[in-house]
Design a protein around this motif. Structure first.
Motif: not given
Length: 378
Positions: A202-231
């Motif tokens: 979400k922040l990448l588009g509002s950072l003052a970074l060179p376009s050549s630098f951002l061109a190499n930015m890989p696709q970033i996947h944010v996952r909402q993982e789930q964890a469970y506690h078993f007795p």
């Protein structure tokens, strides 16, 4: 308007570690945290993250060895046990325990390669389906206490912690950067370290970074993982459970003693990368997917006879992944990006802090495979 030398965006494990190192080196540092350090909406909360040496790539195992020295220093400075030793077992056809054993052998790390039968006799609470790698040097990181310890060190060396300071933009201004918050507050900094975790997309588009630098930015996947506690079933205790990673065709699981999060009475179990993909951390809803819960319960029924297959607690958390699961550590102009993520970055936190501080100050380098140019070329 306040003006400082270094602004660190995010007080999770990587941001707190970098702020600690920068402040300890005598730099003027402000930590801007959208909520509070190690809050539940980020990736660095709770008492249970796996610390392990087992990697199929000797490169990462070597980095864990380097990071351990930082963990030992932090434990000494804070007076806290931040990594509880439980050891780890790795198994499954995809996990390839024999390959892991070869890496640990090359790095001189204590380990054993056991048959499924030998392992089951030692840990009858687990059903093994392949050979098993055991390495006793593994354990469980208390993420919340670790973040707190690093923030405390940063503050003790003069850093300023600004809670509830959600950054919306970073713009170039008078040879430095103007940082603006959601509520309109501003701060000027000569250098910026972005350790925003799942908020990075979400922040990448509002950072003052060179376009050549951002061109190499890989696709970033944010996952909402789930964890469970078993007795635990009758007769078993946390101390008798190792952490585990079980990767087989069709399903990949991990588990560890849940510690304080689980009331010290259960094992935390999750499907690796089993959660939904989000545009960024801002879109997380904290909702458990019933299909995911069913898969994990069925897994526990089949492979973890030492647990009651009924979770007594469940939670969501964030994994922020790059396609290769490598970290992003790079700098353009005065902005340093730290994304030691992909679900396995916690164990490297002190080292990430050292690398991030060296990168931000221009006093050192980082492994080339973490630089965007190398990532973009793959």
């Amino acid at each position: 308007m306040e003006s400082i030398e270094f602004a660190v965006i995010g007080a999770g494990l990587s941001g707190a570690a970098t702020a600690w190192q920068l402040a300890a080196a005598g730099h003027e540092v402000a930590v801007l945290e959208r909520s509070t350090p190690a809050n539940d909406a980020g990736s660095s909360h709770g008492s249970a993250r796996i610390f392990r040496y087992a990697y199929p790539d000797e490169f990462y195992t070597g980095l864990v060895q380097e990071a351990k020295a930082g963990w030992d220093e932090l434990a000494r400075l804070s007076g806290k046990e931040l990594i509880t030793p439980f050891g780890a077992v790795d198994y499954g056809s995809v996990r390839q325990p024999e390959r892991l054993a070869a890496v640990l052998e090359a790095r001189g790390i204590e380990h054993e390669l056991l048959s499924a039968e030998e392992a089951h006799s030692r840990w009858p609470q687990i059903a093994f389906d392949t050979q098993v790698l055991w390495h006793p040097g593994a354990g469980v990181i208390d993420a919340h206490e670790s973040v707190t310890a690093m923030v405390d060190q940063a503050v003790a060396h003069g850093a300023a912690l600004h809670n509830n300071w959600a950054v919306t933009s970073i713009t170039a201004s008078n040879g430095g950067y103007l940082i603006t918050s959601e509520d309109g507050r501003t701060l000027r900094s000569a250098n910026v370290v972005v350790a925003a975790g799942g908020w990075l997309p979400k922040l990448l588009g509002s950072l003052a970074l060179p376009s050549s630098f951002l061109a190499n930015m890989p696709q970033i996947h944010v996952r909402q993982e789930q964890a469970y506690h078993f007795p635990y079933t009758d007769g078993t205790e946390p101390a008798s459970w190792p952490t585990f990673i079980h990767k087989r065709e069709g399903f990949q699981a991990y588990g560890l003693p849940g510690g304080r999060d689980a009331g010290f009475r259960g094992q935390k179990v999750a499907e690796y990368n089993g959660g939904k993909v989000l545009p960024s951390a801002a879109e997380q809803d904290g909702q458990i997917d019933p299909a995911n819960r069913r898969r994990v319960v069925e897994y526990v029924e089949k492979y973890l006879p030492g647990l009651v297959p009924e979770p007594y607690a469940e939670t969501t958390c964030l994994f922020t992944n790059t396609p290769t699961e490598d970290f992003i550590l790079d700098r353009a102009d005065g902005i340093t990006i730290l994304s030691p993520c992909s679900g396995h970055g916690a164990k490297f936190a002190p080292l990430i802090g050292q690398l991030g501080a060296a990168l931000a100050t221009g006093t050192g380098t980082v492994p080339e495979q973490f630089r965007l140019a190398a990532i973009g070329a793959r």
